[in-house]
Scaffold this active site. Structure first.
Site, PDB file in Angstrom:
ATOM      1  N   GLU A 188       0.659  -1.167   0.312  1.00 51.48           N
ATOM      2  CA  GLU A 188       0.146   0.252  -0.208  1.00 51.48           C
ATOM      3  C   GLU A 188       0.619   1.217  -0.459  1.00 51.48           C
ATOM      4  O   GLU A 188       0.918   1.833   1.156  1.00 51.48           O
ATOM      5  CB  GLU A 188      -1.134   0.022   0.932  1.00 51.48           C
ATOM      6  CG  GLU A 188      -1.650   1.518   1.914  1.00 51.48           C
ATOM      7  CD  GLU A 188      -2.732   1.147   2.179  1.00 51.48           C
ATOM      8  OE1 GLU A 188      -3.713   2.026   2.152  1.00 51.48           O
ATOM      9  OE2 GLU A 188      -2.774   0.458   2.846  1.00 51.48           O
ATOM     10  N   LYS A 230      -2.505  -2.177  -2.754  1.00 52.72           N
ATOM     11  CA  LYS A 230      -3.462  -1.033  -2.504  1.00 52.72           C
ATOM     12  C   LYS A 230      -3.115   0.616  -2.448  1.00 52.72           C
ATOM     13  O   LYS A 230      -2.506   0.397  -1.494  1.00 52.72           O
ATOM     14  CB  LYS A 230      -3.835  -1.727  -1.015  1.00 52.72           C
ATOM     15  CG  LYS A 230      -4.664  -0.684  -0.167  1.00 52.72           C
ATOM     16  CD  LYS A 230      -5.061  -1.178   0.833  1.00 52.72           C
ATOM     17  CE  LYS A 230      -6.500   0.038   1.332  1.00 52.72           C
ATOM     18  NZ  LYS A 230      -6.954  -0.653   2.544  1.00 52.72           N
TER      19      LYS A 230
END
Length: 364
Positions: A188, A230
């Site tokens: 992420e 992500k």
């Protein structure tokens, strides 16, 4: 000359790849329920509920004990350390409740951010020390994937080359350690929406960040088929006066991904970044309808954008169980439809779903 020393066995690769694909199969996405104690406190404060372990447990029990049909929309749930070991009212571990529904259990692994000296208040991520041992323990305790959030901001001289490289390398090191311990790493790198920059600037920065992340993952011999990304969607800064349609967001987002993310990555699960529940769903739907090649599953890993209506419906009262669970199921189904490009916007969906969930300098 680059010499090859195998990082993973074929059995390890197969297991990682199968888990990653399972999480994002057939319109499934991820519920991010890994808010820290402090962040959960901010959420509870808004509905005038005290931030106790029991109140946090009660709300999460409502989310995790919904009807088993939720597994058609939710493929994975990210838990905070506390939640991995919590139980429902009958003494059953949350992680077992989720697994029985066929939902993959994940765990937040980063330990927050630390300042990068000599930069304009930029940060790196903490948590690499002892990470291998923590991964091994979490795997033993039922987790099958991990999450690590790096934060990059758009501002004067930001993100700097140092911040991009440091966060990319830290993400890659984390991903490698995860895979060695049998956990699928969710990578992420969030370009946060704070600021007044336009969408085009965000696209430029997002491409630079993702290119650096995938170079680092390659350098660290990370098996891409056993990872998930992500990222942020490509949007204008929250203070930008120019507004963009979901279709414009989709085109900029998929273009950035197309230029930077290898097709070997099985799934991309967007973060909601403080968008309202409805905007997060509409943008995801537009992304899946975008007329560009999309070799990956394009899905969701939402926290606030899956929980806001449910939290408002709950209000800390046990008698609101049914409406709370219905509100959560409604958002889960809507985002699952959006992950297949099949969501139909039905006008107003209620005040909680259209309210902006933006928080400046947001931390989990």
């Amino acid at each position: 000359m680059a010499h090859q020393f195998p990082a993973l066995t074929s059995e390890q690769k197969k297991a990682l790849s199968e888990t990653a694909r399972r999480i994002v199969a057939n319109g499934k996405g991820i519920l991010a329920a890994d808010e820290s104690v402090g962040t959960m406190g901010n959420r509870l404060q808004r509905i005038k509920v005290e931030n106790t372990e029991e109140n946090r447990r009660q709300f999460r029990e409502l989310l995790f004990t919904v009807d088993s049909s939720v597994s058609q929309s939710i493929g994975g749930v990210i838990l905070f350390h506390e939640t991995l070991y919590q139980k429902d009212g009958q003494g059953k571990l949350f992680r077992d409740i989720l697994k029985e529904k066929g939902i993959v259990v994940g765990i937040k692994l980063d330990q927050g951010v630390a300042p990068l000296a000599g930069t304009n208040k930029e940060t790196t991520v903490q948590g690499l020390d002892g990470l291998s041992e923590r991964c091994a323990q979490y795997k033993k305790d039922g987790a099958d994937f991990g999450k690590w959030r790096a934060v990059l901001k758009i501002d004067n001289q930001c993100p700097s080359h140092l911040a991009i490289q440091e966060n990319a390398n830290t993400l890659a090191r984390y991903a490698s350690i995860c895979q060695q311990n049998g956990l699928v790493p969710i990578v992420e790198p969030e370009v946060i929406p704070d600021g007044s920059h336009d969408m085009e600037h965000c696209q430029y920065v997002t491409e630079k960040v993702l290119a650096a992340v995938y170079k680092a993952l390659n350098d660290h011999h990370v098996y891409l088929e056993g990872t998930l990304l992500k990222p942020n969607m490509v949007t204008a800064g929250h203070a930008c006066t120019k507004k963009y349609t979901p279709e414009q967001v989709a085109m900029a987002t998929v273009t950035a991904l197309h230029r930077t993310v290898p097709a070997a990555v099985p799934g991309i699960c967007f973060l909601s970044g403080g968008m309202s529940e409805e905007d997060a769903t509409l943008n995801l739907n537009a992304i899946n309808l975008c007329p560009l090649p999309k070799p990956w599953k394009l899905s969701f890993s939402y926290g606030r954008a899956l929980q806001a209506s449910a939290l408002a419906a709950w209000g800390g009262k046990a008698e609101n169980k049914k409406t709370t669970q219905e509100a959560f199921m409604k958002r889960a189904l809507a985002n699952s439809q959006a992950a297949k490009g099949q969501y139909v916007h039905m006008g107003s969906s209620g005040s909680a779903s259209t309210q902006s969930l933006f928080t400046a300098s947001y931390t989990y």
